[in-house]
Design a protein around this motif. Structure first.
Motif, PDB file in Angstrom:
ATOM      1  N   MET A  22      19.896 -75.137 -31.849  1.00 18.29           N
ATOM      2  CA  MET A  22      20.017 -75.266 -33.309  1.00 18.29           C
ATOM      3  C   MET A  22      18.684 -75.723 -33.883  1.00 18.29           C
ATOM      4  O   MET A  22      18.106 -76.715 -33.428  1.00 18.29           O
ATOM      5  CB  MET A  22      21.123 -76.267 -33.646  1.00 18.29           C
ATOM      6  CG  MET A  22      21.375 -76.438 -35.142  1.00 18.29           C
ATOM      7  SD  MET A  22      22.709 -77.617 -35.447  1.00 18.29           S
ATOM      8  CE  MET A  22      22.726 -77.631 -37.237  1.00 18.29           C
ATOM      9  N   LEU A  23      18.191 -75.002 -34.895  1.00 10.52           N
ATOM     10  CA  LEU A  23      16.859 -75.272 -35.421  1.00 10.52           C
ATOM     11  C   LEU A  23      16.735 -76.678 -35.984  1.00 10.52           C
ATOM     12  O   LEU A  23      15.775 -77.397 -35.691  1.00 10.52           O
ATOM     13  CB  LEU A  23      16.503 -74.242 -36.498  1.00 10.52           C
ATOM     14  CG  LEU A  23      15.153 -74.448 -37.192  1.00 10.52           C
ATOM     15  CD1 LEU A  23      14.025 -74.391 -36.183  1.00 10.52           C
ATOM     16  CD2 LEU A  23      14.967 -73.427 -38.296  1.00 10.52           C
ATOM     17  N   ILE A  24      17.712 -77.122 -36.783  1.00  9.35           N
ATOM     18  CA  ILE A  24      17.619 -78.439 -37.411  1.00  9.35           C
ATOM     19  C   ILE A  24      17.605 -79.533 -36.351  1.00  9.35           C
ATOM     20  O   ILE A  24      16.825 -80.491 -36.437  1.00  9.35           O
ATOM     21  CB  ILE A  24      18.789 -78.661 -38.394  1.00  9.35           C
ATOM     22  CG1 ILE A  24      18.669 -77.680 -39.580  1.00  9.35           C
ATOM     23  CG2 ILE A  24      18.777 -80.088 -38.917  1.00  9.35           C
ATOM     24  CD1 ILE A  24      17.414 -77.843 -40.401  1.00  9.35           C
ATOM     25  N   GLU A  25      18.418 -79.383 -35.319  1.00  9.47           N
ATOM     26  CA  GLU A  25      18.430 -80.387 -34.257  1.00  9.47           C
ATOM     27  C   GLU A  25      17.091 -80.426 -33.534  1.00  9.47           C
ATOM     28  O   GLU A  25      16.584 -81.504 -33.195  1.00  9.47           O
ATOM     29  CB  GLU A  25      19.558 -80.086 -33.271  1.00  9.47           C
ATOM     30  CG  GLU A  25      19.718 -81.162 -32.204  1.00  9.47           C
ATOM     31  CD  GLU A  25      20.981 -80.999 -31.395  1.00  9.47           C
ATOM     32  OE1 GLU A  25      21.002 -81.472 -30.238  1.00  9.47           O
ATOM     33  OE2 GLU A  25      21.950 -80.414 -31.926  1.00  9.47           O
ATOM     34  N   ALA A  26      16.499 -79.239 -33.306  1.00  7.73           N
ATOM     35  CA  ALA A  26      15.185 -79.190 -32.653  1.00  7.73           C
ATOM     36  C   ALA A  26      14.123 -79.853 -33.512  1.00  7.73           C
ATOM     37  O   ALA A  26      13.216 -80.527 -33.006  1.00  7.73           O
ATOM     38  CB  ALA A  26      14.801 -77.739 -32.365  1.00  7.73           C
ATOM     39  N   ILE A  27      14.209 -79.691 -34.833  1.00 10.43           N
ATOM     40  CA  ILE A  27      13.244 -80.309 -35.742  1.00 10.43           C
ATOM     41  C   ILE A  27      13.401 -81.832 -35.727  1.00 10.43           C
ATOM     42  O   ILE A  27      12.420 -82.584 -35.709  1.00 10.43           O
ATOM     43  CB  ILE A  27      13.411 -79.744 -37.167  1.00 10.43           C
ATOM     44  CG1 ILE A  27      12.947 -78.281 -37.201  1.00 10.43           C
ATOM     45  CG2 ILE A  27      12.620 -80.571 -38.180  1.00 10.43           C
ATOM     46  CD1 ILE A  27      13.256 -77.584 -38.497  1.00 10.43           C
TER      47      ILE A  27
END
Length: 319
Positions: free
Chosen positions: A1-6
């Protein structure tokens, strides 16, 4: 998940540690519920006692490249390097060079052509590409291979392939090959500079062979409306290699002025750079809160230990 990676990247890049499950979940919930934006999350981390302690200790979290993707204003994807505690950290926080950012965005319109010379990871190039739209164009110049590769990722992942041209080379006063020098222990990956000559060496130096070209030797469609110039003391070389383009288009130029860098790379002081600017038909103005300030009557006042950005205004508009 992009937001979690950010979120994970922010923990690693700002706080220098892996995120704990509770902290990650709390951030995810706040973001999902609209109670917190990414910019606010980054700002909270930068203002935290934990971050201040790490800076007081002089901690360097990553000594080797650590690429991660972040978001600019929740819509533009930007690849940065967590080993870079200067440009990339500012991009991660969402507030890199705010005055310069406001100036560039306010001076670009859809359809404009913009040159980002010394593009680094592309904070200005990517934002400008969104601003000029599909009918405009951005030429981004970044000679450092690893940094240019990050910018290339950002260009492609934002779908800007048709509106951004990435030039993996240095600009100078002549075509040929040169060296890009940096320090093995530096956490400022934007601090790499051109070698003055073959004998330019120092302890702990890293050296990368790079292609160099003059701006006038490249196919840059007219008219160029705005140039951002930040090349660690090589600014006079770039301008001397762009005389035809500057005479043709008379673009406004946002230029860094850094006395120690000018002396190191070009054996030129700030007064000499000011004379070159005058010879090219430009006037030096201060940059004040994202707008053009007063004319700089005494360029020697710009000569200090820290770089300063100024606005170069053509004495005569293109005819």
């Amino acid at each position: 998940m992009l937001i979690e990676a950010i979120i994970d990247g922010a923990y690693r890049g700002i706080l220098g540690r892996e995120p704990d499950d509770a902290g990650r979940q709390s951030a995810l919930n706040a973001l999902a519920g609209g109670h917190l934006t990414l910019d606010e999350l980054f700002a909270n981390m930068l203002e935290s006692p934990e971050y201040r302690r790490s800076q007081a200790d002089g901690a360097l979290v990553f000594r080797h490249t650590k690429p991660v993707c972040t978001l600019i204003e929740d819509r533009l994807r930007l690849w940065i390097d967590l080993a870079d505690r200067h440009v990339s950290l500012g991009c991660l926080a969402g507030d890199y060079e705010p005055s310069e950012t406001r100036f560039i965005l306010s001076h670009l319109q859809p359809g404009d052509r913009f040159l980002d010379i010394g593009a680094n990871v592309g904070w200005f190039a990517i934002r400008a590409a969104e601003r000029v739209g599909p009918t405009g164009h951005v030429h981004a110049f970044e000679p450092r291979a690893a940094t240019a590769s990050l910018l290339d990722l950002s260009i492609r992942e934002n779908g800007f392939d048709s509106r951004v041209t990435l030039h993996r080379l240095a600009l100078g006063a002549q075509d040929g090959m040169t060296r890009l020098l940096g320090s093995e222990t530096s956490s400022n990956l934007g601090g790499f500079r051109l070698a003055r000559d073959d004998g330019d060496v120092f302890d702990g130096m890293t050296s990368e062979a790079v292609e160099m070209a003059t701006l006038d030797s490249l196919s840059i469609d007219a008219p160029v409306s705005l140039i951002k110039l930040d090349v660690e003391g090589a600014e006079p070389l770039v301008l001397n290699g762009a005389r035809a383009l500057l005479a043709r288009d008379r673009p406004v130029i946002l230029s860094e002025v850094f006395g120690p860098g000018l002396r190191q790379v070009c054996n030129m002081d700030v007064a000499g750079y000011a004379d070159l600017i005058t010879d090219l038909g430009y006037r030096i103005h201060s940059l004040e809160n994202g707008t053009v300030g007063d004319r700089v009557e005494h360029p020697a006042s710009l000569d200090g230990p820290d770089p300063v950005n100024v606005v170069l205004i053509p004495a005569q508009a293109r005819g």
